[in-house]
Design a protein around this motif. Structure first.
Motif, PDB file in Angstrom:
ATOM      1  N   ILE A  66      -5.376  10.123   5.290  1.00  0.00           N
ATOM      2  CA  ILE A  66      -4.798  10.837   6.426  1.00  0.00           C
ATOM      3  C   ILE A  66      -3.496  11.469   5.962  1.00  0.00           C
ATOM      4  CG2 ILE A  66      -3.911  10.653   8.782  1.00  0.00           C
ATOM      5  CD1 ILE A  66      -5.698   8.151   9.111  1.00  0.00           C
ATOM      6  N   ASP A  67      -3.401  12.773   6.092  1.00  0.00           N
ATOM      7  CA  ASP A  67      -2.194  13.506   5.676  1.00  0.00           C
ATOM      8  C   ASP A  67      -1.779  13.164   4.251  1.00  0.00           C
ATOM      9  OD1 ASP A  67      -2.244  14.558   8.217  1.00  0.00           O
ATOM     10  OD2 ASP A  67      -0.469  13.507   8.924  1.00  0.00           O
ATOM     11  N   GLY A  68      -2.756  13.035   3.370  1.00  0.00           N
ATOM     12  CA  GLY A  68      -2.479  12.763   1.968  1.00  0.00           C
ATOM     13  C   GLY A  68      -2.142  11.314   1.648  1.00  0.00           C
ATOM     14  N   ILE A  69      -2.199  10.450   2.629  1.00  0.00           N
ATOM     15  CA  ILE A  69      -1.897   9.026   2.415  1.00  0.00           C
ATOM     16  C   ILE A  69      -3.192   8.224   2.435  1.00  0.00           C
ATOM     17  CG2 ILE A  69      -0.725   6.994   3.367  1.00  0.00           C
ATOM     18  CD1 ILE A  69       1.423   8.903   4.424  1.00  0.00           C
ATOM     19  N   ALA A  70      -3.406   7.430   1.398  1.00  0.00           N
ATOM     20  CA  ALA A  70      -4.569   6.556   1.327  1.00  0.00           C
ATOM     21  C   ALA A  70      -4.322   5.343   2.216  1.00  0.00           C
ATOM     22  CB  ALA A  70      -4.834   6.125  -0.105  1.00  0.00           C
ATOM     23  N   VAL A  71      -5.176   5.169   3.199  1.00  0.00           N
ATOM     24  CA  VAL A  71      -5.071   4.066   4.146  1.00  0.00           C
ATOM     25  C   VAL A  71      -6.207   3.092   3.856  1.00  0.00           C
ATOM     26  CG1 VAL A  71      -5.066   3.414   6.590  1.00  0.00           C
ATOM     27  CG2 VAL A  71      -4.115   5.639   5.889  1.00  0.00           C
ATOM     28  N   LYS A 114      -9.373  -6.399  16.335  1.00  0.00           N
ATOM     29  CA  LYS A 114      -8.091  -6.508  15.629  1.00  0.00           C
ATOM     30  C   LYS A 114      -8.116  -5.574  14.427  1.00  0.00           C
ATOM     31  CE  LYS A 114      -6.481 -10.627  15.169  1.00  0.00           C
ATOM     32  NZ  LYS A 114      -6.302 -12.024  14.729  1.00  0.00           N
ATOM     33  N   VAL A 115      -7.032  -4.813  14.261  1.00  0.00           N
ATOM     34  CA  VAL A 115      -6.930  -3.882  13.137  1.00  0.00           C
ATOM     35  C   VAL A 115      -5.759  -4.303  12.256  1.00  0.00           C
ATOM     36  CG1 VAL A 115      -6.616  -1.469  12.436  1.00  0.00           C
ATOM     37  CG2 VAL A 115      -7.821  -2.003  14.575  1.00  0.00           C
ATOM     38  N   MET A 116      -6.003  -4.340  10.956  1.00  0.00           N
ATOM     39  CA  MET A 116      -4.954  -4.624   9.977  1.00  0.00           C
ATOM     40  C   MET A 116      -4.951  -3.466   8.987  1.00  0.00           C
ATOM     41  SD  MET A 116      -5.678  -8.629   9.446  1.00  0.00           S
ATOM     42  CE  MET A 116      -4.310  -9.595   9.998  1.00  0.00           C
ATOM     43  N   LEU A 117      -3.737  -3.048   8.560  1.00  0.00           N
ATOM     44  CA  LEU A 117      -3.598  -1.882   7.684  1.00  0.00           C
ATOM     45  C   LEU A 117      -2.661  -2.165   6.517  1.00  0.00           C
ATOM     46  CD1 LEU A 117      -2.948   0.929  10.311  1.00  0.00           C
ATOM     47  CD2 LEU A 117      -5.066   0.510   9.076  1.00  0.00           C
ATOM     48  N   ARG A 118      -2.816  -1.381   5.486  1.00  0.00           N
ATOM     49  CA  ARG A 118      -1.898  -1.353   4.356  1.00  0.00           C
ATOM     50  C   ARG A 118      -1.955   0.026   3.754  1.00  0.00           C
ATOM     51  NH1 ARG A 118      -3.740  -0.937  -0.359  1.00  0.00           N
ATOM     52  NH2 ARG A 118      -1.848  -1.715  -1.307  1.00  0.00           N
ATOM     53  N   PRO A 119      -1.051   0.481   2.976  1.00  0.00           N
ATOM     54  CA  PRO A 119       0.283  -0.053   2.735  1.00  0.00           C
ATOM     55  C   PRO A 119       1.238   0.311   3.878  1.00  0.00           C
ATOM     56  CG  PRO A 119       0.031   1.983   1.519  1.00  0.00           C
ATOM     57  CD  PRO A 119      -1.293   1.705   2.209  1.00  0.00           C
ATOM     58  N   LEU A 120       2.502  -0.055   3.727  1.00  0.00           N
ATOM     59  CA  LEU A 120       3.492   0.184   4.773  1.00  0.00           C
ATOM     60  C   LEU A 120       3.571   1.666   5.145  1.00  0.00           C
ATOM     61  CD1 LEU A 120       5.684  -0.794   6.674  1.00  0.00           C
ATOM     62  CD2 LEU A 120       7.319  -0.629   4.779  1.00  0.00           C
ATOM     63  N   LYS A 121       3.481   2.542   4.171  1.00  0.00           N
ATOM     64  CA  LYS A 121       3.526   3.984   4.446  1.00  0.00           C
ATOM     65  C   LYS A 121       2.390   4.370   5.392  1.00  0.00           C
ATOM     66  CE  LYS A 121       4.702   7.193   1.321  1.00  0.00           C
ATOM     67  NZ  LYS A 121       4.631   8.093   0.147  1.00  0.00           N
ATOM     68  N   ALA A 122       1.235   3.764   5.214  1.00  0.00           N
ATOM     69  CA  ALA A 122       0.094   4.033   6.095  1.00  0.00           C
ATOM     70  C   ALA A 122       0.331   3.470   7.486  1.00  0.00           C
ATOM     71  CB  ALA A 122      -1.183   3.435   5.494  1.00  0.00           C
ATOM     72  N   VAL A 123       0.907   2.282   7.573  1.00  0.00           N
ATOM     73  CA  VAL A 123       1.210   1.670   8.873  1.00  0.00           C
ATOM     74  C   VAL A 123       2.156   2.581   9.657  1.00  0.00           C
ATOM     75  CG1 VAL A 123       2.284  -0.299  10.037  1.00  0.00           C
ATOM     76  CG2 VAL A 123       0.811  -0.684   8.044  1.00  0.00           C
ATOM     77  N   ASN A 124       3.192   3.087   8.990  1.00  0.00           N
ATOM     78  CA  ASN A 124       4.142   3.971   9.656  1.00  0.00           C
ATOM     79  C   ASN A 124       3.471   5.265  10.129  1.00  0.00           C
ATOM     80  OD1 ASN A 124       6.243   2.147   9.282  1.00  0.00           O
ATOM     81  ND2 ASN A 124       6.826   3.039   7.321  1.00  0.00           N
ATOM     82  N   LEU A 125       2.605   5.833   9.300  1.00  0.00           N
ATOM     83  CA  LEU A 125       1.889   7.051   9.671  1.00  0.00           C
ATOM     84  C   LEU A 125       0.977   6.805  10.872  1.00  0.00           C
ATOM     85  CD1 LEU A 125       0.999  10.008   9.027  1.00  0.00           C
ATOM     86  CD2 LEU A 125      -0.801   8.979   7.605  1.00  0.00           C
TER      87      LEU A 125
END
Length: 134
Positions: free
Chosen positions: A82-87, A105-116
């Motif tokens: 998404i927008d050049g960020i690998a989620v 329940k959804v869990m995500l990584r990395p932090l840059k992806a969580v913020n996006l």
């Protein structure tokens, strides 16, 4: 053999079909967001979050890469850009004996992806809440 609820999830997610998804959610469904610290309780709010997620996550790069399931639920690992960020993330889904989804329940990584995702989901949820002119 794949559980019918899991099969239905894959179908409604691929079609982004919120109306059909509503049929598979229990009235007391709970949504656990990776960016909201409290569980979002109830069918209506769970549906709202999942429909927003359909629009934020499900682009042409989205794919489930691993799946573990039993008679009570499933854990689905996914990847998307998404927008050049690998989620990279995990959907954890539980259902009741009637096959209705009771917990998502959804869990995500990395932090840059969580913020996006926090930014994009917030915008999508706000857009859903605005009344439409008609």
């Amino acid at each position: 053999m794949t559980h019918p609820t899991l099969t239905a999830w894959h179908e409604v997610a691929k079609a982004r079909d919120g109306k059909r998804l509503a049929e598979w959610l229990a009235d007391d469904a709970v949504f656990w967001s990776p960016v909201v610290h409290t569980p979002q309780q109830g069918k209506a709010v769970t549906l709202q979050y999942l429909v927003a997620a359909f629009h934020v996550f499900f682009n042409e790069s989205f794919r489930y890469v691993r799946e573990v399931s039993d008679e009570e639920g499933a854990v689905l690992e996914f990847q998307v850009e998404i927008d050049g960020i690998a989620v990279n993330g995990v959907d954890m889904i539980r259902w009741n004996s009637a096959g209705k989804i009771t917990e998502f329940k959804v869990m995500l990584r990395p932090l840059k992806a969580v913020n996006l995702i926090h930014q994009k989901m917030g915008a999508m949820l706000q857009a859903q809440a605005r009344p439409t002119a008609g």
